[in-house]
Design a protein around this motif. Sequence first.
Motif, PDB file in Angstrom:
ATOM      1  N   GLN A 170     -45.933  -4.437  11.156  1.00  0.00           N
ATOM      2  CA  GLN A 170     -45.177  -5.678  11.002  1.00  0.00           C
ATOM      3  C   GLN A 170     -45.689  -6.534   9.849  1.00  0.00           C
ATOM      4  O   GLN A 170     -45.511  -7.743   9.830  1.00  0.00           O
ATOM      5  CB  GLN A 170     -45.163  -6.464  12.331  1.00  0.00           C
ATOM      6  N   TRP A 205     -36.168 -10.346  14.827  1.00  0.00           N
ATOM      7  CA  TRP A 205     -37.109 -10.327  13.702  1.00  0.00           C
ATOM      8  C   TRP A 205     -37.650  -8.928  13.428  1.00  0.00           C
ATOM      9  O   TRP A 205     -38.243  -8.306  14.308  1.00  0.00           O
ATOM     10  CB  TRP A 205     -38.285 -11.275  13.998  1.00  0.00           C
ATOM     11  N   PRO A 208     -40.132  -7.806  10.633  1.00  0.00           N
ATOM     12  CA  PRO A 208     -40.892  -8.387   9.529  1.00  0.00           C
ATOM     13  C   PRO A 208     -40.789  -7.616   8.225  1.00  0.00           C
ATOM     14  O   PRO A 208     -40.756  -8.226   7.156  1.00  0.00           O
ATOM     15  CB  PRO A 208     -42.319  -8.378  10.053  1.00  0.00           C
ATOM     16  N   LYS A 238     -36.276 -14.257  10.291  1.00  0.00           N
ATOM     17  CA  LYS A 238     -35.788 -14.346  11.676  1.00  0.00           C
ATOM     18  C   LYS A 238     -34.388 -14.933  11.745  1.00  0.00           C
ATOM     19  O   LYS A 238     -33.995 -15.733  10.919  1.00  0.00           O
ATOM     20  CB  LYS A 238     -36.715 -15.244  12.488  1.00  0.00           C
ATOM     21  N   ALA A 274     -39.070 -13.211  18.514  1.00  0.00           N
ATOM     22  CA  ALA A 274     -40.006 -14.187  17.981  1.00  0.00           C
ATOM     23  C   ALA A 274     -39.872 -15.558  18.643  1.00  0.00           C
ATOM     24  O   ALA A 274     -40.616 -16.468  18.320  1.00  0.00           O
ATOM     25  CB  ALA A 274     -39.818 -14.323  16.471  1.00  0.00           C
ATOM     26  N   HIS A 286     -41.442 -11.844  27.320  1.00  0.00           N
ATOM     27  CA  HIS A 286     -41.299 -12.087  25.882  1.00  0.00           C
ATOM     28  C   HIS A 286     -42.147 -11.140  25.039  1.00  0.00           C
ATOM     29  O   HIS A 286     -41.681 -10.576  24.048  1.00  0.00           O
ATOM     30  CB  HIS A 286     -41.685 -13.542  25.597  1.00  0.00           C
ATOM     31  N   TRP A 287     -43.380 -10.932  25.461  1.00  0.00           N
ATOM     32  CA  TRP A 287     -44.318 -10.126  24.676  1.00  0.00           C
ATOM     33  C   TRP A 287     -43.897  -8.672  24.567  1.00  0.00           C
ATOM     34  O   TRP A 287     -44.321  -7.968  23.653  1.00  0.00           O
ATOM     35  CB  TRP A 287     -45.711 -10.226  25.301  1.00  0.00           C
ATOM     36  N   GLN A 311     -42.589 -16.858   8.557  1.00  0.00           N
ATOM     37  CA  GLN A 311     -43.756 -17.441   9.238  1.00  0.00           C
ATOM     38  C   GLN A 311     -43.426 -18.124  10.555  1.00  0.00           C
ATOM     39  O   GLN A 311     -44.282 -18.269  11.422  1.00  0.00           O
ATOM     40  CB  GLN A 311     -44.416 -18.465   8.302  1.00  0.00           C
ATOM     41  N   GLN A 312     -42.189 -18.601  10.686  1.00  0.00           N
ATOM     42  CA  GLN A 312     -41.781 -19.312  11.888  1.00  0.00           C
ATOM     43  C   GLN A 312     -42.167 -18.528  13.139  1.00  0.00           C
ATOM     44  O   GLN A 312     -41.957 -17.326  13.211  1.00  0.00           O
ATOM     45  CB  GLN A 312     -40.255 -19.504  11.824  1.00  0.00           C
ATOM     46  N   ASP A 313     -42.775 -19.246  14.110  1.00  0.00           N
ATOM     47  CA  ASP A 313     -43.145 -18.624  15.383  1.00  0.00           C
ATOM     48  C   ASP A 313     -44.140 -17.470  15.256  1.00  0.00           C
ATOM     49  O   ASP A 313     -44.151 -16.565  16.082  1.00  0.00           O
ATOM     50  CB  ASP A 313     -41.894 -18.159  16.149  1.00  0.00           C
ATOM     51  N   THR A 314     -44.963 -17.499  14.196  1.00  0.00           N
ATOM     52  CA  THR A 314     -46.043 -16.524  14.121  1.00  0.00           C
ATOM     53  C   THR A 314     -47.377 -17.266  14.177  1.00  0.00           C
ATOM     54  O   THR A 314     -47.414 -18.498  14.186  1.00  0.00           O
ATOM     55  CB  THR A 314     -46.027 -15.733  12.809  1.00  0.00           C
ATOM     56  N   TYR A 317     -49.284 -17.677  11.857  1.00  0.00           N
ATOM     57  CA  TYR A 317     -49.456 -18.474  10.643  1.00  0.00           C
ATOM     58  C   TYR A 317     -49.205 -19.955  10.957  1.00  0.00           C
ATOM     59  O   TYR A 317     -49.928 -20.835  10.495  1.00  0.00           O
ATOM     60  CB  TYR A 317     -48.472 -17.982   9.576  1.00  0.00           C
ATOM     61  N   GLY A 338     -50.590 -14.044  11.258  1.00  0.00           N
ATOM     62  CA  GLY A 338     -49.185 -14.410  11.074  1.00  0.00           C
ATOM     63  C   GLY A 338     -48.541 -13.584   9.983  1.00  0.00           C
ATOM     64  O   GLY A 338     -47.429 -13.076  10.140  1.00  0.00           O
ATOM     65  N   GLY A 387     -47.506 -10.333  10.886  1.00  0.00           N
ATOM     66  CA  GLY A 387     -46.365 -10.241  11.803  1.00  0.00           C
ATOM     67  C   GLY A 387     -46.678 -10.399  13.262  1.00  0.00           C
ATOM     68  O   GLY A 387     -45.938  -9.905  14.108  1.00  0.00           O
ATOM     69  N   MET A 388     -47.761 -11.109  13.602  1.00  0.00           N
ATOM     70  CA  MET A 388     -48.035 -11.312  15.030  1.00  0.00           C
ATOM     71  C   MET A 388     -47.322 -12.582  15.508  1.00  0.00           C
ATOM     72  O   MET A 388     -47.605 -13.665  15.036  1.00  0.00           O
ATOM     73  CB  MET A 388     -49.533 -11.457  15.275  1.00  0.00           C
ATOM     74  N   PRO A 389     -46.369 -12.431  16.429  1.00  0.00           N
ATOM     75  CA  PRO A 389     -45.656 -13.627  16.907  1.00  0.00           C
ATOM     76  C   PRO A 389     -46.558 -14.477  17.809  1.00  0.00           C
ATOM     77  O   PRO A 389     -47.545 -13.985  18.363  1.00  0.00           O
ATOM     78  CB  PRO A 389     -44.493 -13.057  17.724  1.00  0.00           C
ATOM     79  N   ARG A 390     -46.192 -15.750  17.939  1.00  0.00           N
ATOM     80  CA  ARG A 390     -46.898 -16.637  18.858  1.00  0.00           C
ATOM     81  C   ARG A 390     -46.517 -16.287  20.286  1.00  0.00           C
ATOM     82  O   ARG A 390     -45.504 -15.651  20.528  1.00  0.00           O
ATOM     83  CB  ARG A 390     -46.445 -18.079  18.642  1.00  0.00           C
ATOM     84  N   ARG A 391     -47.321 -16.775  21.204  1.00  0.00           N
ATOM     85  CA  ARG A 391     -46.967 -16.798  22.627  1.00  0.00           C
ATOM     86  C   ARG A 391     -46.750 -15.413  23.205  1.00  0.00           C
ATOM     87  O   ARG A 391     -46.040 -15.252  24.182  1.00  0.00           O
ATOM     88  CB  ARG A 391     -45.719 -17.638  22.853  1.00  0.00           C
ATOM     89  N   ILE A 392     -47.339 -14.377  22.579  1.00  0.00           N
ATOM     90  CA  ILE A 392     -47.246 -13.074  23.211  1.00  0.00           C
ATOM     91  C   ILE A 392     -48.509 -12.852  24.025  1.00  0.00           C
ATOM     92  O   ILE A 392     -49.605 -13.205  23.615  1.00  0.00           O
ATOM     93  CB  ILE A 392     -47.017 -11.923  22.210  1.00  0.00           C
ATOM     94  N   TYR A 393     -48.296 -12.254  25.197  1.00  0.00           N
ATOM     95  CA  TYR A 393     -49.363 -12.085  26.176  1.00  0.00           C
ATOM     96  C   TYR A 393     -50.357 -11.027  25.736  1.00  0.00           C
ATOM     97  O   TYR A 393     -51.562 -11.164  25.909  1.00  0.00           O
ATOM     98  CB  TYR A 393     -48.706 -11.718  27.504  1.00  0.00           C
TER      99      TYR A 393
END
Lengths: 265, 207, 119, 638
Positions: free
Chosen positions: A42, A185, A187, A192, A218, A225-226, D390-393, D395, D455, D458-464
Amino acid sequence: MFHIKNSRTRFGVMSQVARRLPLFLLLFLLLLAVGCETDNPQNTFAPSGDVADKLRDLYLIVMWPLIGIMVVVEGLLVLSLIIFRQKRGQAVPRQTHGNTRLEVAWTIAPALFLFVLAIPTITTLRDLATVPDGDVMEIEVTGRQFSWSFRYPNEEITTTNQLTIPINQTVNVTTTGVDVIHSFWVPKLAGKADAVPGRSNAMWFNATEPGTYSGQCAEFCGVGHWEMTFTVVAMTQSDFDNWLRDQQAGNPNSNTSDLTWHPEE
Amino acid sequence: MQHVTPAEHGMETSTGLDNRKLLMWLFLASECLFFGSLVATYLLYKGRSTTPPFPHDTTIAGVEYSGIYDIPFTSVSSFVLLMSSLTMVLALAALQRDNRRAAQVWILATALLGITFLAGQAFEFTEFYHEGLTVSSSVFGSTFFVLTGFHGTHVAVGVLILLSLFVMGLRGRLTSERSLNLELAGLYWHFVDVVWIVIFTFVYLIQ
Amino acid sequence: MLYERRARVDAQRDTNAPPEDTHLAMHGESHPGYLEYVKIAVILGAITAVEVGVYYVEAIEDLLIPILIALSTVKFALVALWFMHLKFDNRIFSWLFVGGIMLAASVFLVAWTTLDILL
Amino acid sequence: MASAIPEQRPVSIGEALRGLRHEAATYKGILSWIATVDHKRIGVMYGITAFIFFLIGGLEAMVIRIQLAQPNQSVVDPQQYNQIFTMHGTTMIFLVVMPMSAAFFNLMVPLMIGARDVAFPRLNAFSYWVFLLGALFLNFGWITGDIPDSGWFGYAPLSVQSLGHGMDFWMLGLQILGISSMAGGFNFIVTILNMRAPGMSLFRMPVFIWMTLVTSFLIILAMPVITIALFELGFDRFFAANFFNPENGGDPLLWQHLFWLFGHPEVYILILPAMGIVSEILPTFARKPLFGYPFVVFSGILIGFIGWGVWAHHMFTTGLGAPANAAFGVSTMIIAVPTGVKIFNWLGTLWGGSIHLATPLLFAVGMVAMFIIGGLSGVTHAVVPSDFQQQDTYYVVAHFHYVLFGGAIFGLFSGIYYWFSKFTGRMLSEGIGKVHFWLMLAGFNLTFFPHHMLGLLGMPRRIYSYPEGMGWDVYNMISTVGAFVIAASMLVFMFNFIRSIKRGRRASADPWDGRTLEWTIPSPPPPYNFATIPVVHARDEAWHRKYVEDDQGRIVRVPAGAEHDVESHEAAGAEGHHIHMPLPSIFPLIAAIGLPMIAFGLTYYQDTHGEWALPLIPAGVVVLLIGIFGWGLEPEAE
């Protein structure tokens, strides 16, 4: 009233700065390393599509001057601490209240810099808003908790969690959500496009090389979600035509992997 | 609701303005954003309802629906609230002239007009409810009840303040020196009135 | 009892002196008198009547929205300027109030524009 | 002030209340804190409460970092993970940075403008109690298991659909906290505009006071917008209204607009107080006035204004359309200008000074240094197309931690080190303080710098959790190690704090050779702050009382004998009781208690066995009214 230096604070500024430097250098090198790790699935620095390419280039246009500014300003900050550190018995320094000309200058300079930045921003934005002329493949993307479905309205097929496209083909996705907001998304191919219930959102992209590109929801959309990942498979036009024929014939060998989240897992 | 102000210690405030009056105007500026957000939500969703009843006469897919608003009725209750602003300002003018009995009469009149308005709103809400309009029936229902209900709550709080001042007056504690209490209540009351002027036009009259 | 006596005295005083004079004698500020307030209220009532009236005139349907907005703005201004004393009071209060209104109006105008409902 | 009419009734409610209030004035120990209306005590309570929540929010962050340290971990389950990051964000913003700033407003505003208290001391106490109770309500889910789980931004419709009472606690808790913030906002605006010492014109006010004023205006104007958003969310959740329900014509983007219309001014609510603190500290330790005071003040005001025109940059990927995206991208770039001006002026302040490298200065410089990085990465977000990536990553996570931790938290710590002595009469240890600073700086960069790379990878935010082979492993591990370093630095700070309260070096009234009025009164200040209200002749009044120019234009210190401010306070000790101070009151607390009662009632009454909760709603209203009427009727002073 002036401070007699505490013995514990005797180590000089230079040594303090020196101890910070390796850390910053290390971090800086790590940043550079990002560009090299092209095999990461990604990595936005390793685009395989025209749109992602534009986005990466734009980011780099912005990033390098900003790093330059950062180095200069942080450098001045540290330098001022070194040069103007209080010396023993030093008199009160001159009480400068400001310098209007200087201040106007450093108000105008960033404004000009940002004005320059705004130009590629707006031109790129305009490019992305216009779908290129020629043959466009329409895809309707629907996000739901927690999977993606891709409908090909002209080809009359629907797939789940895997979007198959021919390379060098302009793809226009229209996104929407059924339950909560998601965000489409991939990447390496594009930015997005949020999938909002009750609304539709559009974005175009293409893939320039055959391959499997990983994508991920995203926008935070709940407990799964994850795991709301999907793939975009880009293949040559002839492979794609074969795949399409299999799909339309209902061939079970067609690879629509089911990545739907199962709560009991 | 008095507070220690420098003025009470024989000192002037830096701006020469009374602390509490400044507070009230800041509060009203803040309230503009409250009602602004609610009115904006109403306007955003205007005409987006898919389920009847609708506010005004509407034709959807050849079916005619008559609007739910009773303009003559609401006009009367709007007029009642408008006139309560007059009685409010007369109460203050009377108190500032140290005419306490007249002030009491006008305060009570204002409160009663406010109660009349609230009664009208309660009647309207009940009527609408019987015609099938609820908070959950459509976006019109949601935005209408929340906006006018929020305004109605403000009127109710205003009535409570006026009645408290009336009781203060009965006990001889509402004097021309303390007319600021009434003035602040008045500012609040007039604000609630001007908000209704906006609601009456944007919610009821404009289709 | 005391209150009643006091009230009688008040009433007496009220009849003896015209309100405007008492007012001017007691307060340096130039707040309007009873009569002016009543005049404003009459105007407000009249505008409301016109508003409701134009609502039913089908001939001017296209002009309805601008007319109604103009009329309600006049009402709003009359109440704010006279009843809330903004016309006579410190300018800071006017700035705070107008600032709040303008801020709310402008941000939501922009916000709803982006949601494609206005343009 | 008293009525001309003699009281005839035997005992009026007023008299009873008067008696109660005088009794409250004699309270000792904990009761004296509960009934206090003293801005300094309220400030201390705000600070301690906020710090406790900082530790809680920090523990939540540690769980997040441990869970993400390696791929495919399951230290917590996905639902718990969502709850923890939701509470981490909500806690750090509403229960740490905002109240910690409020603590500084409370402690410093009256002292810096030469006042004896705020304009409305009881409203001030009310703000604190409402904050405390709202914060406890928001965290109540930790007991019942109903923990908010839809993110600190509570995007509808996810937040509407969230099961259980978690989001009810979140929504009503924020509603209560909003009341607290707004009450504080009104209070500080009136205090700053109206209670300044004679001679302190607006442009003689310390920059911290200016930033408090701007922040307070932002609070009273932005909080109503989120209040309405939460109100609508509440109606959707409790009464099945349609505000965010697309099936009935509602629009989920309404929530985003309302939330960010509040949320972006909120960003400046969080950072401006820290900027104000730093603008006080740099001149003191450079021994030189703030460079370009008018520029710094005007840029602060400008940030407050433009802050209202940039909210949609949080929504670039929602499909606003290219024209709107371009407009908001440009407005976001514009706001970088006044921010940059501040940084250059801080540099100008240090340049040519005689810099005393004490701990407060280190934290202040740390704030500037980290804020530069956060500000510059913010510029990359304004470049809209690049923000599509970058949004929601992570970053973005890196960006706002550089601004809010590197900026706000470093700034607040510099304030703690600077003003600790003013309120305790003792100095925080410089040596331990420096260990704390370097550990925190290193830990902070170790934790958050790799987030930039995550970020971009490509690592999104809020992933477990995440699988192997994404290239995220190393950076995540570094980040987790950094989080432990930050935790260690906090232990050092707490050790320093507790040790210094007991055994720290005694502080003089003016240990740093300060420039503002608080340094002219003893440490800790007497309850009435100023025995005689000072007359202000200049910006940096305290400094001008200490230094004059001699014949050759050199700056020399006024001989010790001429400096009489502190002595006059010693003398005033005896006559201190002649100064009229507001009496303590318990009604602010009573009124505050009504609010969570109403909130509990609303949360539970629709449950299957929730009948018990219904009476709580009217009971809460009654308690609130008792508090308000008691407050209104009691005499305000002796």
